[in-house]
Design an enzyme around this catalytic site. Structure first.
Site, PDB file in Angstrom:
ATOM      1  N   TYR A   1     -16.846   1.522  -4.300  1.00  0.00           N
ATOM      2  CA  TYR A   1     -17.695   0.846  -5.285  1.00  0.00           C
ATOM      3  C   TYR A   1     -19.124   1.395  -5.304  1.00  0.00           C
ATOM      4  O   TYR A   1     -19.898   1.074  -6.195  1.00  0.00           O
ATOM      5  CB  TYR A   1     -17.741  -0.663  -5.017  1.00  0.00           C
ATOM      6  CG  TYR A   1     -16.394  -1.370  -5.155  1.00  0.00           C
ATOM      7  CD1 TYR A   1     -15.268  -0.691  -5.573  1.00  0.00           C
ATOM      8  CD2 TYR A   1     -16.273  -2.724  -4.870  1.00  0.00           C
ATOM      9  CE1 TYR A   1     -14.051  -1.325  -5.690  1.00  0.00           C
ATOM     10  CE2 TYR A   1     -15.047  -3.377  -4.993  1.00  0.00           C
ATOM     11  CZ  TYR A   1     -13.943  -2.658  -5.397  1.00  0.00           C
ATOM     12  OH  TYR A   1     -12.732  -3.296  -5.517  1.00  0.00           O
TER      13      TYR A   1
ATOM     14  N   LYS B   1      -5.788   2.911   5.362  1.00  0.00           N
ATOM     15  CA  LYS B   1      -4.730   3.732   4.761  1.00  0.00           C
ATOM     16  C   LYS B   1      -4.828   5.099   5.451  1.00  0.00           C
ATOM     17  O   LYS B   1      -5.039   6.138   4.803  1.00  0.00           O
ATOM     18  CB  LYS B   1      -4.966   3.801   3.238  1.00  0.00           C
ATOM     19  CG  LYS B   1      -3.850   4.406   2.449  1.00  0.00           C
ATOM     20  CD  LYS B   1      -2.607   3.542   2.368  1.00  0.00           C
ATOM     21  CE  LYS B   1      -1.501   4.286   1.653  1.00  0.00           C
ATOM     22  NZ  LYS B   1      -0.174   3.674   1.840  1.00  0.00           N
TER      23      LYS B   1
ATOM     24  N   ASP C   1      -0.877  -1.410   2.611  1.00  0.00           N
ATOM     25  CA  ASP C   1       0.326  -1.854   1.891  1.00  0.00           C
ATOM     26  C   ASP C   1       1.151  -2.810   2.765  1.00  0.00           C
ATOM     27  O   ASP C   1       1.653  -3.826   2.287  1.00  0.00           O
ATOM     28  CB  ASP C   1       1.162  -0.670   1.387  1.00  0.00           C
ATOM     29  CG  ASP C   1       1.055   0.564   2.277  1.00  0.00           C
ATOM     30  OD1 ASP C   1       0.420   0.462   3.341  1.00  0.00           O
ATOM     31  OD2 ASP C   1       1.617   1.609   1.918  1.00  0.00           O
TER      32      ASP C   1
ATOM     33  N   ASP D   1     -11.436  -6.582  -1.143  1.00  0.00           N
ATOM     34  CA  ASP D   1     -11.544  -7.234  -2.446  1.00  0.00           C
ATOM     35  C   ASP D   1     -10.145  -7.686  -2.895  1.00  0.00           C
ATOM     36  O   ASP D   1      -9.922  -8.839  -3.294  1.00  0.00           O
ATOM     37  CB  ASP D   1     -12.128  -6.216  -3.436  1.00  0.00           C
ATOM     38  CG  ASP D   1     -12.573  -6.835  -4.733  1.00  0.00           C
ATOM     39  OD1 ASP D   1     -12.481  -8.068  -4.846  1.00  0.00           O
ATOM     40  OD2 ASP D   1     -12.990  -6.095  -5.633  1.00  0.00           O
TER      41      ASP D   1
ATOM     42  N   ASP E   1      -8.177 -11.740  -2.707  1.00  0.00           N
ATOM     43  CA  ASP E   1      -7.645 -12.448  -3.882  1.00  0.00           C
ATOM     44  C   ASP E   1      -6.181 -12.813  -3.642  1.00  0.00           C
ATOM     45  O   ASP E   1      -5.724 -13.896  -4.006  1.00  0.00           O
ATOM     46  CB  ASP E   1      -7.755 -11.582  -5.142  1.00  0.00           C
ATOM     47  CG  ASP E   1      -9.059 -11.834  -5.888  1.00  0.00           C
ATOM     48  OD1 ASP E   1     -10.032 -12.236  -5.219  1.00  0.00           O
ATOM     49  OD2 ASP E   1      -9.108 -11.634  -7.112  1.00  0.00           O
TER      50      ASP E   1
END
Ligand code: NAD
Length: 366
Positions: A141, A190, A222, A246, A250
């Protein structure tokens, strides 16, 4: 005690739920004898409309001069077609950076009375109590370049960049938090694909040496996404980089039944913090008295606990929320057969009354 709080309601339901934070703080101040001086400022779309920028220097100065910041939410379709640097979300990213808020804490705790509101089975969500610690000022970001290229702008590039020091401070924060919880850290990355994740793993290994009492494991993002739904009880503290955090937070919100239940804290090294609900400005329900104000109210409780060290005051808010839910009251997002559905304002009112009533009960008992 006297504390100065900057309140940035933002846009959409951010404005509706921020009212809840203000009302609840007034009630807590009255009950515990604190003076909360609250000063309001714009951020996001509201700031674009009034100050031609998603975050003005005036607002940044106000936040810097305050003891803590409360933020509603930003964004909405009205500003969606503006160029990237003028979008409301830029205000959010900028304030985190300006205030040095590198650690985003997102607790996910299942309320007993809301178990049936979760789309997951009761036995999966019952007793879940985990904390997502998300890095907030680095990664995709913020990395440069982030731009469109090519004659017809047919190429887009974003950059995932982390320095070792940025990773060190967030990983250390996660281990500190785990130390006073159930002493388990799951570090999510990852590393099978990303170089930044391989450096992240090195830092976790180095940090873990200093926290021998804390158990830790590495997990691919994952696999973590699957496990959050399959066996969320197994997590205590989850630490991860900006974008993974992020998305996972959620996902984790579904454990509590609604995004409208998830509070968050964004902290600086010295404990100063910005507190906001995890949800956005929800344009689909804005202005309809349908927003759940509890994530914002619980964020206010986090502010009292993490920045001011007012633990009893924070517990009073959490207890009031729990009591109102136990009484069967639900906002639109949590409704189910037999629940007492109320609007945003009524829900705020119910929590405020509970905080005040408990005061009466406490003084009768004294
Ligand atoms: P959102 O979180 O605003 O809404 C997602 C869904 O959850 C919607 O259906 C909404 O009605 C519901 N919802 C969210 N909060 C709720 C609440 N308190 N009570 C009841 N229902 C609630 O996410 P989105 O729709 O992807 O984004 C809308 C806008 O918000 C966009 O402009 C986005 O950029 C912005 N946004 C801002 C923040 C922030 O300010 N921190 C975070 C996420 C999204």
């Amino acid at each position: 005690m006297k504390k100065k709080i900057a309140v940035l309601p933002g846009d959409g339901i951010g404005r509706e739920v921020a009212k809840g934070a203000v009302e609840v703080l007034k009630a807590v101040g009255g009950r515990f004898g604190h003076e909360f001086e609250m000063e309001f400022a714009n951020i996001g779309g509201a700031a674009i409309d009034q100050e031609q920028t998603p975050l003005s220097e005036k607002t940044i100065d106000l936040c810097k001069q305050s003891d803590a910041v409360l933020l509603g939410a930003v964004g909405g379709p009205k500003w969606d077609s503006l160029p990237g640097h003028l979008r409301p979300e830029k205000g959010l990213l900028k304030i985190r950076k300006e205030l040095g808020l590198f650690a985003n804490l997102r607790p996910v705790k299942a309320f007993q009375s809301l178990l049936s509101s979760s789309p997951l089975k009761k036995e999966i969500v019952e007793d879940v109590d985990l904390m997502i610690v998300r890095e907030l000022t680095g990664g995709l970001y913020f990395g440069k370049p982030s731009e469109r290229r090519g004659e017809n702008q047919e190429v887009a590039v974003d950059t995932l960049l982390y320095t070792k020091d940025e990773i060190k401070r967030i990983v250390d924060k996660a281990f500190q938090i785990a130390k006073v919880r159930r002493k388990k850290v799951a570090s999510v990355d990852k590393a099978n694909v990303l170089e930044s994740s391989r450096m992240w793993r090195e830092v976790v290994e180095e940090t873990a040496v200093r926290y021998s009492e804390v158990e830790y494991e590495h997990m691919y993002v994952d696999a973590a996404a699957m496990k959050l739904i399959h066996n969320p009880k197994d997590f205590d503290v989850v630490v991860t980089e900006n974008m993974f955090g992020d998305i996972l937070s959620d996902e984790a919100s579904m454990i509590t039944g609604s995004l409208g239940m998830l509070p968050s804290a964004s902290l600086r090294e010295d404990g100063f913090g910005l507190y906001e609900p995890v949800h956005g400005s929800a344009p689909d329900i804005a202005g309809q008295d349908k927003a759940n104000p509890l994530a914002m109210i619980l964020s206010t409780a986090m502010m009292l606990k993490y920045t001011f060290g007012f633990n009893h005051e924070a517990e009073a808010i959490e207890q009031a929320v729990d009591d109102v839910l136990k009484d069967g009251y639900r906002t639109f997002d949590l409704r189910h057969t037999g629940s007492r559905v109320v609007g945003t304002e009524k829900m705020i009112d119910l929590v405020v009354k509970r905080v005040q009533e408990d005061r009466a009960i406490a003084s009768t008992m004294a």
